[in-house]
Design an enzyme around this catalytic site. Structure first.
Site, short mmCIF file in Angstrom:
data_model
loop_
_atom_site.label_atom_id
_atom_site.label_comp_id
_atom_site.label_asym_id
_atom_site.label_seq_id
_atom_site.Cartn_x
_atom_site.Cartn_y
_atom_site.Cartn_z
N ASN A 148 -36.51 -13.16 54.09
CA ASN A 148 -35.92 -12.72 52.81
C ASN A 148 -36.90 -12.83 51.64
O ASN A 148 -36.97 -11.92 50.82
CB ASN A 148 -34.59 -13.44 52.55
CG ASN A 148 -34.73 -14.93 52.45
OD1 ASN A 148 -35.60 -15.54 53.07
ND2 ASN A 148 -33.89 -15.56 51.65
N GLU A 244 -35.23 -26.32 54.96
CA GLU A 244 -34.57 -25.59 53.86
C GLU A 244 -33.68 -24.56 54.52
O GLU A 244 -34.17 -23.55 55.03
CB GLU A 244 -35.62 -24.89 52.99
CG GLU A 244 -36.58 -25.83 52.27
CD GLU A 244 -35.94 -26.56 51.11
OE1 GLU A 244 -34.78 -26.26 50.76
OE2 GLU A 244 -36.59 -27.45 50.56
N CYS A 278 -31.26 -17.49 49.50
CA CYS A 278 -30.63 -18.75 49.88
C CYS A 278 -29.91 -19.31 48.66
O CYS A 278 -28.73 -19.57 48.69
CB CYS A 278 -31.67 -19.71 50.41
SG CYS A 278 -33.04 -19.94 49.29
N GLU A 456 -39.07 -28.79 48.47
CA GLU A 456 -40.17 -27.87 48.18
C GLU A 456 -40.21 -27.78 46.66
O GLU A 456 -39.20 -28.03 46.01
CB GLU A 456 -39.94 -26.51 48.84
CG GLU A 456 -39.94 -26.66 50.35
CD GLU A 456 -40.17 -25.38 51.15
OE1 GLU A 456 -39.71 -24.32 50.71
OE2 GLU A 456 -40.80 -25.48 52.22
P1 NAD Z 1 -33.80 -17.69 61.00
O1 NAD Z 1 -33.32 -19.08 61.06
O2 NAD Z 1 -33.30 -16.72 61.98
O3 NAD Z 1 -35.40 -17.64 61.12
C1 NAD Z 1 -36.26 -18.36 60.25
C2 NAD Z 1 -37.62 -18.52 60.93
O4 NAD Z 1 -37.46 -19.42 62.03
C3 NAD Z 1 -38.18 -17.24 61.53
O5 NAD Z 1 -39.58 -17.22 61.36
C4 NAD Z 1 -37.82 -17.37 63.01
O6 NAD Z 1 -38.65 -16.63 63.86
C5 NAD Z 1 -37.99 -18.86 63.23
N1 NAD Z 1 -37.23 -19.41 64.35
C6 NAD Z 1 -36.05 -18.99 64.85
N2 NAD Z 1 -35.66 -19.78 65.86
C7 NAD Z 1 -36.62 -20.74 66.01
C8 NAD Z 1 -36.78 -21.87 66.87
N3 NAD Z 1 -35.88 -22.17 67.80
N4 NAD Z 1 -37.88 -22.64 66.73
C9 NAD Z 1 -38.78 -22.37 65.77
N5 NAD Z 1 -38.69 -21.31 64.93
C10 NAD Z 1 -37.61 -20.51 65.03
O7 NAD Z 1 -33.50 -17.24 59.51
P2 NAD Z 1 -33.62 -15.80 58.85
O8 NAD Z 1 -32.48 -14.97 59.35
O9 NAD Z 1 -35.02 -15.30 59.02
O10 NAD Z 1 -33.42 -16.16 57.30
C11 NAD Z 1 -32.19 -16.27 56.69
C12 NAD Z 1 -31.72 -17.71 56.60
O11 NAD Z 1 -32.68 -18.50 55.91
C13 NAD Z 1 -30.43 -17.85 55.80
O12 NAD Z 1 -29.56 -18.78 56.40
C14 NAD Z 1 -30.90 -18.38 54.46
O13 NAD Z 1 -29.96 -19.06 53.69
C15 NAD Z 1 -32.02 -19.26 54.88
N6 NAD Z 1 -32.89 -19.50 53.75
C16 NAD Z 1 -32.93 -20.77 53.20
C17 NAD Z 1 -33.73 -21.02 52.10
C18 NAD Z 1 -33.81 -22.39 51.50
O14 NAD Z 1 -34.78 -22.64 50.79
N7 NAD Z 1 -32.90 -23.30 51.75
C19 NAD Z 1 -34.51 -19.99 51.56
C20 NAD Z 1 -34.43 -18.72 52.13
C21 NAD Z 1 -33.63 -18.49 53.24
#
Ligand code: NAD
Length: 476
Positions: A148, A244, A278, A456
């Site tokens: 995102n 996060e 997020c 962060e």
């Molecule tokens: P996601 O959890 O599907 O993926 C995030 C990253 O993790 C990707 O690079 C993915 O390839 C990797 N990943 C997935 N499974 C993994 C595993 N088992 N081991 C290691 N790495 C793995 O998330 P997304 O769909 O890409 O992003 C959206 C989510 O991120 C939403 O829930 C959003 O709220 C959250 N988000 C949180 C913040 C914050 O700062 N708290 C900021 C932005 C987005």
């Protein structure tokens, strides 16, 4: 074809496998990318470990200067990086420019901390001894980033890590690797030594990073289910983790609020980046006396957000990033409508030939969303806002906290006592009072409850990339 970056080498995957990155607005292929795996992560981790031996020993003021110079060079490329980001992610060029600039600024902000790591002197009972507490970098750090905000969220990890003397294996989301590669290329061109930041690509590299024995800390931004998997896997080798994760931020608007300011903040908070944020206004609770007036203002603002290809200068909201993500938000909207919610604005896909090949959706506002609807319980990661009338602040705080998440929150009121109560009682890592939902470099940012832990931004994030060590000098 794009390549990974390992110890300065522009490299394909060891397996030779590739995949395509597609533009969410048009479905066109933007580039072909290596589909890396554990062998590539191993190479990157070894490279980062070699680089750590020299990078961590550089005088800190030299690290500061190198990082400043690299960041300034990267900032000369904002326009070209923004174009790449819009093509792979979908967001508007205005949003991409802001984000690309944030990447360089973040590197520069943490660079300034590089030579400000302080320890402590501790007086011990035996006066022929004395104690010190020193701070050292941790070693090789893994950074795992979602799609995102690919650049902002990469910089949030890479910048404090390398400023503190660590080296990094960075994994962008598989659908948004290209602008990240361009940023790291620019840092290397600007003087960042090879091997300090290594970029691996492909879905399978995430788990391999978390499991790699040379990697000592993992910083993940992603969904809550991914956070749980990463924490469980990291526990096998007792790696430090910063998580996060997802959020479902409440916003409370009381009768005495500045409605114009609130409407602006809510509209930006919910619809910026096509709602894929997020920190975002994801549940709105409005006191009865201003409900109608605020809804009118919100609808007027939503009507100005013309969906379109992010490269088109008239577009005010890009498409959603993937077909799956749009389907998820559409299912959440349908669930609310099936339970009796009323669509106040949007609710469908925009009509017209220009929208047919992309994952477009209208900005959507829903009223009367009943208890039990998915939108109240789950994270809504798209431009759809459920709104509910509340009697008073008590009800707003109770509903605001009725979630597994605890990332951000906000309140609009001119009563400072009410605002302060919300600040104390809302369960979240951030509360904005009469202010836009914007995370500041200077303030530590991170969630509570199932939104994760660790920080962060801020000096706090920087210190989390160091370890304390106690030292005793004897025989003085
Ligand atoms: P996601 O959890 O599907 O993926 C995030 C990253 O993790 C990707 O690079 C993915 O390839 C990797 N990943 C997935 N499974 C993994 C595993 N088992 N081991 C290691 N790495 C793995 O998330 P997304 O769909 O890409 O992003 C959206 C989510 O991120 C939403 O829930 C959003 O709220 C959250 N988000 C949180 C913040 C914050 O700062 N708290 C900021 C932005 C987005």
């Amino acid at each position: 074809m794009a390549t990974m970056i390992i110890e300065g080498d522009r490299t394909k995957a060891a397996s030779g496998k590739t995949y395509e990155v597609r533009n969410p607005a048009t479905g066109e292929v933007v580039d072909e990318v290596p589909a890396g795996g554990p062998a590539d992560v191993d190479r990157a981790a070894q490279a980062a470990a070699r680089a750590f031996a020299t990078w961590s020993k550089l005088p800190a003021n030299q690290r500061r200067e190198i990082l400043h110079k690299a960041a300034m060079h990267m900032l000369t490329k904002v326009e070209e990086i923004a174009q790449i980001l819009t093509k792979e992610q979908g967001k508007t060029l205005l949003e991409s420019r802001l984000e690309a600039r944030r990447f360089g600024e973040n590197i520069a902000w943490f660079a300034d901390l590089a030579d400000k790591i302080h320890g402590q002197y501790v007086r011990l009972p035996d006066l022929s001894t004395y104690g010190l507490v020193v701070r050292k970098p941790i070693g090789v750090c893994g950074a795992i980033v979602p799609w995102n905000f690919p650049l902002t969220l990469a910089a949030n990890k890479v910048a404090p890590a390398i400023a503190a003397g660590n080296t990094v294996v960075l994994k962008p989301a598989s659908t948004t690797p290209l602008a990240t590669l361009a940023c790291i290329e620019a840092l290397i061109e600007g003087g960042l030594p090879e091997g300090v930041v290594n970029v691996v690509l492909g879905q399978a590299t995430g788990e391999a990073i978390v499991g790699h024995p040379l990697i000592r800390k993992i910083a993940l931004t992603g969904s809550t289910p991914t956070g749980k998997k990463v924490m469980a896997k990291a526990a096998e080798s007792l790696k430090k983790v910063t998580l996060e994760l997802g959020g479902s931020d409440p916003c409370i608007v009381l009768d005495d609020a500045d409605l114009e300011g609130a409407a602006r903040a809510i509209s930006v908070g919910r619809f910026f980046n096509c709602g894929q944020q997020c920190l975002s206004t994801k549940r709105l609770f409005v006191q009865e006396g201003v409900y109608d007036a605020l809804m009118e203002k919100l609808v007027a603002r939503a009507a100005k957000l013309k969906p379109g290809n992010g490269l088109d200068k008239d577009s005010r909201m890009g498409p959603m990033h993937t077909e799956t993500q749009r389907a998820e938000v559409e299912a959440q909207i349908k669930d609310a409508i099936d339970r009796g919610a009323k669509v106040v604005y949007g609710g469908s896909r925009p009509k017209g030939a220009e929208y047919e090949k992309g994952w477009f959706i209208e900005p959507t506002i829903l009223a009367g969303v009943p208890d039990g609807a998915r939108m109240w319980k789950e994270e809504v990661f798209g431009p759809a806002l459920p709104v509910r009338k509340i009697k008073d602040l008590d009800e707003g705080i109770r509903l605001g906290n009725d979630t597994q998440f605890g990332l951000g929150s906000s309140i609009w009121t001119s009563n400072m006592a009410a605002a302060h109560r919300a600040v104390l009682e809302l369960e979240a890592g951030y509360t904005w009072v009469n202010a836009l939902v914007i995370a500041h470099d200077e303030l530590p940012f991170g969630g509570t409850k199932q939104s994760g832990f660790g920080k962060e931004h801020g000096v706090e994030a920087f210190l989390q990339y160091t370890e304390e060590k106690s030292v005793v000098y004897g025989g003085i």
